[in-house]
Enzyme design. Structure first.
Site, PDB file in Angstrom:
ATOM      1  N   LYS A 173      44.567  41.184  26.294  1.00  0.00           N
ATOM      2  CA  LYS A 173      44.219  40.132  25.720  1.00  0.00           C
ATOM      3  C   LYS A 173      42.558  39.768  26.018  1.00  0.00           C
ATOM      4  CE  LYS A 173      44.012  35.812  26.337  1.00  0.00           C
ATOM      5  NZ  LYS A 173      43.094  35.457  25.590  1.00  0.00           N
ATOM      6  N   GLU A 248      39.521  39.199  39.233  1.00  0.00           N
ATOM      7  CA  GLU A 248      38.222  39.219  39.412  1.00  0.00           C
ATOM      8  C   GLU A 248      37.761  38.043  39.027  1.00  0.00           C
ATOM      9  OE1 GLU A 248      36.669  41.493  41.120  1.00  0.00           O
ATOM     10  OE2 GLU A 248      38.487  42.960  41.275  1.00  0.00           O
ATOM     11  N   CYS A 282      29.138  36.895  35.968  1.00  0.00           N
ATOM     12  CA  CYS A 282      29.763  36.648  37.180  1.00  0.00           C
ATOM     13  C   CYS A 282      28.807  36.906  38.569  1.00  0.00           C
ATOM     14  CB  CYS A 282      31.167  37.374  37.539  1.00  0.00           C
ATOM     15  SG  CYS A 282      31.078  38.976  37.472  1.00  0.00           S
ATOM     16  N   GLU A 384      30.390  26.698  40.652  1.00  0.00           N
ATOM     17  CA  GLU A 384      30.029  27.742  39.469  1.00  0.00           C
ATOM     18  C   GLU A 384      29.483  27.003  38.089  1.00  0.00           C
ATOM     19  OE1 GLU A 384      32.591  30.306  37.643  1.00  0.00           O
ATOM     20  OE2 GLU A 384      31.240  32.177  38.127  1.00  0.00           O
TER      21      GLU A 384
HETATM   22  P1  NAD Z   1      38.813  32.100  31.529  1.00  0.00           P
HETATM   23  O1  NAD Z   1      39.401  32.047  32.924  1.00  0.00           O
HETATM   24  O2  NAD Z   1      38.803  30.682  30.993  1.00  0.00           O
HETATM   25  O3  NAD Z   1      39.448  32.949  30.826  1.00  0.00           O
HETATM   26  C1  NAD Z   1      39.612  34.359  30.914  1.00  0.00           C
HETATM   27  C2  NAD Z   1      40.722  34.970  30.217  1.00  0.00           C
HETATM   28  O4  NAD Z   1      41.955  34.373  30.546  1.00  0.00           O
HETATM   29  C3  NAD Z   1      40.661  34.715  28.609  1.00  0.00           C
HETATM   30  O5  NAD Z   1      41.198  35.706  27.841  1.00  0.00           O
HETATM   31  C4  NAD Z   1      41.535  33.527  28.549  1.00  0.00           C
HETATM   32  O6  NAD Z   1      42.222  33.414  26.948  1.00  0.00           O
HETATM   33  C5  NAD Z   1      42.750  33.698  29.484  1.00  0.00           C
HETATM   34  N1  NAD Z   1      43.528  32.781  29.885  1.00  0.00           N
HETATM   35  C6  NAD Z   1      43.182  31.589  29.955  1.00  0.00           C
HETATM   36  N2  NAD Z   1      44.214  30.562  30.417  1.00  0.00           N
HETATM   37  C7  NAD Z   1      45.232  31.616  30.753  1.00  0.00           C
HETATM   38  C8  NAD Z   1      46.403  31.621  31.440  1.00  0.00           C
HETATM   39  N3  NAD Z   1      47.170  30.359  31.840  1.00  0.00           N
HETATM   40  N4  NAD Z   1      47.219  32.817  31.396  1.00  0.00           N
HETATM   41  C9  NAD Z   1      46.745  33.979  31.283  1.00  0.00           C
HETATM   42  N5  NAD Z   1      45.609  34.121  30.499  1.00  0.00           N
HETATM   43  C10 NAD Z   1      44.759  32.950  30.438  1.00  0.00           C
HETATM   44  O7  NAD Z   1      37.199  32.440  32.073  1.00  0.00           O
HETATM   45  P2  NAD Z   1      36.250  32.652  30.909  1.00  0.00           P
HETATM   46  O8  NAD Z   1      35.616  31.115  30.901  1.00  0.00           O
HETATM   47  O9  NAD Z   1      36.403  33.431  29.750  1.00  0.00           O
HETATM   48  O10 NAD Z   1      35.077  33.291  32.014  1.00  0.00           O
HETATM   49  C11 NAD Z   1      34.221  32.968  32.932  1.00  0.00           C
HETATM   50  C12 NAD Z   1      34.695  33.016  34.050  1.00  0.00           C
HETATM   51  O11 NAD Z   1      35.042  34.398  34.443  1.00  0.00           O
HETATM   52  C13 NAD Z   1      33.561  32.977  35.133  1.00  0.00           C
HETATM   53  O12 NAD Z   1      34.189  31.984  36.138  1.00  0.00           O
HETATM   54  C14 NAD Z   1      33.213  33.985  35.758  1.00  0.00           C
HETATM   55  O13 NAD Z   1      32.543  33.979  36.947  1.00  0.00           O
HETATM   56  C15 NAD Z   1      34.339  34.827  35.773  1.00  0.00           C
HETATM   57  N6  NAD Z   1      34.128  36.250  35.574  1.00  0.00           N
HETATM   58  C16 NAD Z   1      34.188  37.038  36.622  1.00  0.00           C
HETATM   59  C17 NAD Z   1      33.955  38.422  36.792  1.00  0.00           C
HETATM   60  C18 NAD Z   1      34.280  38.961  37.902  1.00  0.00           C
HETATM   61  O14 NAD Z   1      34.361  40.570  37.887  1.00  0.00           O
HETATM   62  N7  NAD Z   1      34.571  38.638  39.067  1.00  0.00           N
HETATM   63  C19 NAD Z   1      33.466  39.104  35.671  1.00  0.00           C
HETATM   64  C20 NAD Z   1      33.064  38.154  34.699  1.00  0.00           C
HETATM   65  C21 NAD Z   1      33.583  36.991  34.512  1.00  0.00           C
END
Ligand code: NAD
Length: 480
Positions: A173, A248, A282, A384
Site C-alpha cells: 500500500k 521505520e 526522515c 518532528e
Molecule cells: P504516515 O504514518 O501518515 O503514513 C505512512 C503510510 O501509512 C501511508 O501509506 C498511510 O496511508 C499509511 N497509514 C496511515 N494510517 C494507517 C493505519 N492506521 N494503518 C495502516 N496504515 C496506515 O506517514 P507519512 O506522513 O506518509 O510519512 C512521513 C513520516 O514517515 C515521517 O514521520 C517520517 O519521518 C517517516 N519516515 C520514516 C522513514 C524511515 O526510514 N525511518 C523514511 C521515510 C519517512
C-alpha cells in the site's frame, strides 16, 4: 481525469466500491488524478491472488526469481525519466532530485535484492561428535508493505524488493498522497512478466485499506515506514495477532559541527542534510549544533548558502527547492514556524510561504527556514516537523553536545563533522541513534543495517537484515 488503478492478480483493476479520492499536484494545488479508495473486498481479492501465487513463487529456483527482478530493475531504469517526472508532479520535489535520487534508488533497490537472493545463506551450528544444527530460512508467506509519501517509489521498492527476493508474495500500500509511481510500477511488473498475484498493489487511505491490511489474518508480517504515531497504532494492532513487524518511523536528527571540521565542505553538506527534498527526508538533520568558537562564522556561511537555494517549479531542471507535499503539510510546517517564534526563536532566513509565479501560483511552497535562539526543551526542537525548517544552537564541550544530540525521544540518524578521530569514535559509540554519519550525510551502502532506536522504530531494513525479516528461521537438529 486520469484514474489510477489497483494491481491485483496481475491486472489493473478498479476498486470494487467504485470510490475514488482526489490526487493533488503540490506545485499547482490542483487535482490531477483520482486514486482508488480500496476497502476490504479489494484486500480479499489481493490476498486470494497472493495465496494462489505463493507456492510457485517460493519454490521458483532463486536464479529465475533473481532474473525476473533484474528485468524489473532494468525496466525501472529504462523508465527513469518518466518516473522522475511523475514523482516531481505527484510529490512536488525537484525533477533533478527525483531523477538522481528517487528513480535511481528504486532501480538500485530491486537490483540489490535480486543479487542478494543469490548470495543468501543460512547458518549451521556444529555440536562436534554429537550432532549438527542447521537453519532453514523459508519465506513467511504473504506480507504487507506500507510506505510513506516523501520518497514514494524509492521506499516502496526498498520494502517489496527483499520481500519478493526471499520468496514472499506481497500486498503493498503506497501513500495515498503520492500513489502515481507505484501505479506506473505496476505497469512495469506486467510488462516484464512478474507472475500474477506475486505483487498486489492497493491504493487508498490508512483508515480504509492500511488498517484492514495490518489486521488481515493471512498477512503474516508488516513492514511499515511512516510516522511514529501510525507506527504505534500498527504495533498495537499487530501485537495480539502475533505478527512480525518492522517499523521505520520518524526522526529529529542532530547534526554536530565541531570547530576543527573542514569548514566549506561542512557548510555545504549540512545545508544539504537539512533541506534536501524540502526537508522531507526522515534522515534530514534539523537540529544543528555548532561548537561555539565557529558559531557566528558558520551561521553566516550557512544562512548565505541556504538563501541561494533556487525555489521554483519542480519540473524546471534548475529548481533546487520544490513544493511541500500537501496543503495540510504546508499548514503544519507553517504552524511550527509560528510556534518557534512564540518559543523565542529568531528567524535568520525564510520563515513563511513563497510565491512562485505562473502555473505554480497556488502551490505549496515554503522557504527554507533557519532559526536560532531556541533551547533543546522547546517543542520546535523536540517534535518532528518534517519540512524545510532547522534550528542552530552553539555548544561549549563534548558532554553538552552529546546531551543535546541525545535529548529527544527520537533516535534515527545523526552526523558528526570533525577531524578529531578520537572524538568521532567516542561520539559514534555514545550517540543513541541507529545511524551515525561521520563527515558525510546520507552516504548509503545498501548492505548496512538501516533504521532507528527509541521512537524512531523497531527492527532494521537493508542487506541481510531485511532478508532475515522476510524469512522465518527454522532450526533443524540432527544427532549423529
Ligand atoms: P504516515 O504514518 O501518515 O503514513 C505512512 C503510510 O501509512 C501511508 O501509506 C498511510 O496511508 C499509511 N497509514 C496511515 N494510517 C494507517 C493505519 N492506521 N494503518 C495502516 N496504515 C496506515 O506517514 P507519512 O506522513 O506518509 O510519512 C512521513 C513520516 O514517515 C515521517 O514521520 C517520517 O519521518 C517517516 N519516515 C520514516 C522513514 C524511515 O526510514 N525511518 C523514511 C521515510 C519517512
Amino acid at each position: 481525469m486520469q484514474k489510477i488503478q489497483n494491481y491485483i492478480n496481475g491486472e489493473l483493476v478498479e476498486p470494487f466500491s467504485g470510490k475514488y479520492i482526489d490526487n493533488y499536484e503540490p506545485a499547482t494545488g490542483q487535482v490531477y488524478s483520482l486514486i482508488p479508495q480500496s476497502e476490504q473486498q479489494d484486500l480479499e481479492a489481493a490476498v486470494a491472488a497472493a495465496e494462489a501465487a505463493q507456492n510457485e513463487w517460493a519454490e521458483m529456483p532463486m536464479e529465475q526469481r533473481s532474473a525476473l527482478l533484474m528485468k524489473l530493475a532494468d525496466a525501472i531504469e529504462a523508465a527513469s525519466d518518466e518516473l522522475a517526472k511523475a514523482e516531481a508532479i505527484d510529490n512536488g520535489k525537484p525533477i533533478s532530485f527525483a531523477k538522481a535520487v528517487d528513480s535511481y534508488r528504486s532501480a538500485a533497490n530491486i537490483r540489490f535484492f535480486a543479487n542478494a537472493t543469490t548470495q543468501f545463506s543460512s547458518e549451521s551450528h556444529s555440536m562436534g561428535n554429537v550432532g549438527i544444527n542447521y537453519t532453514l530460512r523459508d519465506p513467511i508467506g504473504i506480507v504487507g508493505c506500507i510506505s510513506p509519501w516523501n520518497l514514494p517509489l524509492y521506499l516502496f521498492t526498498w520494502k517489496i524488493a527483499p520481500a519478493l527476493a526471499t520468496g514472499n508474495c506481497v500486498i503493498a500500500k503506497p501513500s495515498e498522497i503520492t500513489p502515481m509511481t507505484a501505479y506506473l510500477f505496476s505497469k512495469l511488473c506486467i510488462k516484464v512478466g512478474i507472475p500474477k498475484g506475486v505483487i498486489n498493489i492497493l491504493h487508498g487511505t490508512g483508515a480504509s485499506i492500511g488498517g484492514p491490511l495490518v489486521e488481515h489474518k493471512k498477512i503474516k508480517a508488516i513492514s511499515f515506514t511512516g510516522g511514529s504515531s501510525t507506527g504505534k497504532t500498527i504495533a498495537a494492532t499487530a501485537a495480539p495477532l502475533l505478527k512480525k513487524i518492522s517499523l521505520e518511523l520518524g526522526g529529529k536528527n542532530p547534526t554536530l559541527v565541531f570547530a576543527d571540521c573542514d569548514f566549506e565542505a561542512t557548510v555545504s553538506e549540512v545545508a544539504r542534510a537539512a533541506f534536501s527534498n524540502q526537508g522531507q527526508i526522515c534522515l534530514c538533520g534539523s537540529r544543528i549544533y555548532i561548537e561555539r568558537p565557529i558559531y557566528e562564522k558558520f551561521k553566516a556561511a550557512f544562512v548565505s548558502k541556504v538563501k541561494k537555494l533556487r525555489i521554483g517549479d519542480p519540473l524546471k531542471q534548475e529548481t533546487q527547492h520544490g513544493a511541500l507535499v500537501s496543503s495540510a503539510h504546508k499548514e503544519k510546517v507553517l504552524s511550527y514556524i509560528e510556534l518557534a517564534k512564540q518559543e523565542g526563536g529568531k528567524i535568520l532566513c525564510g520563515g513563511g510561504e513563497v510565491d512562485v509565479d505562473g502555473r505554480c501560483k497556488e502551490g505549496y511552497f515554503v522557504a527554507p527556514t533557519v532559526i536560532e535562539g531556541l533551547t533543546i526543551e522547546c517543542r520546535t526542537n523536540q517534535e518532528e516537523i518534517f519540512g524545510p525548517v532547522c534550528t542552530l544552537q552553539p555548544f561549549d564541550n563534548d558532554e553538552e553536545a552529546l546531551a543535546l544530540a541525545n535529548g529527544t525521544e527520537y533516535g534515527l540518524a545523526t552526523s558528526i563533522w570533525s577531524n578529531n578521530l578520537k572524538r568521532c569514535h567516542y561520539f559514534s559509540r555514545k550517540l543513541d541513534f541507529g545511524i551515525v554519519w561521520v563527515n558525510c550525510w546520507s552516504l548509503r551502502d545498501l548492505r548496512t543495517p538501516f533504521g532507528g532506536v527509541k521512537s524512531s522504530g523497531v527492527g532494521r531494513e537493508g542487506g541481510f537484515e531485511a532478508m532475515h525479516f522476510f524469512t522465518e528461521p527454522k532450526n533443524v537438529c540432527f544427532k549423529y
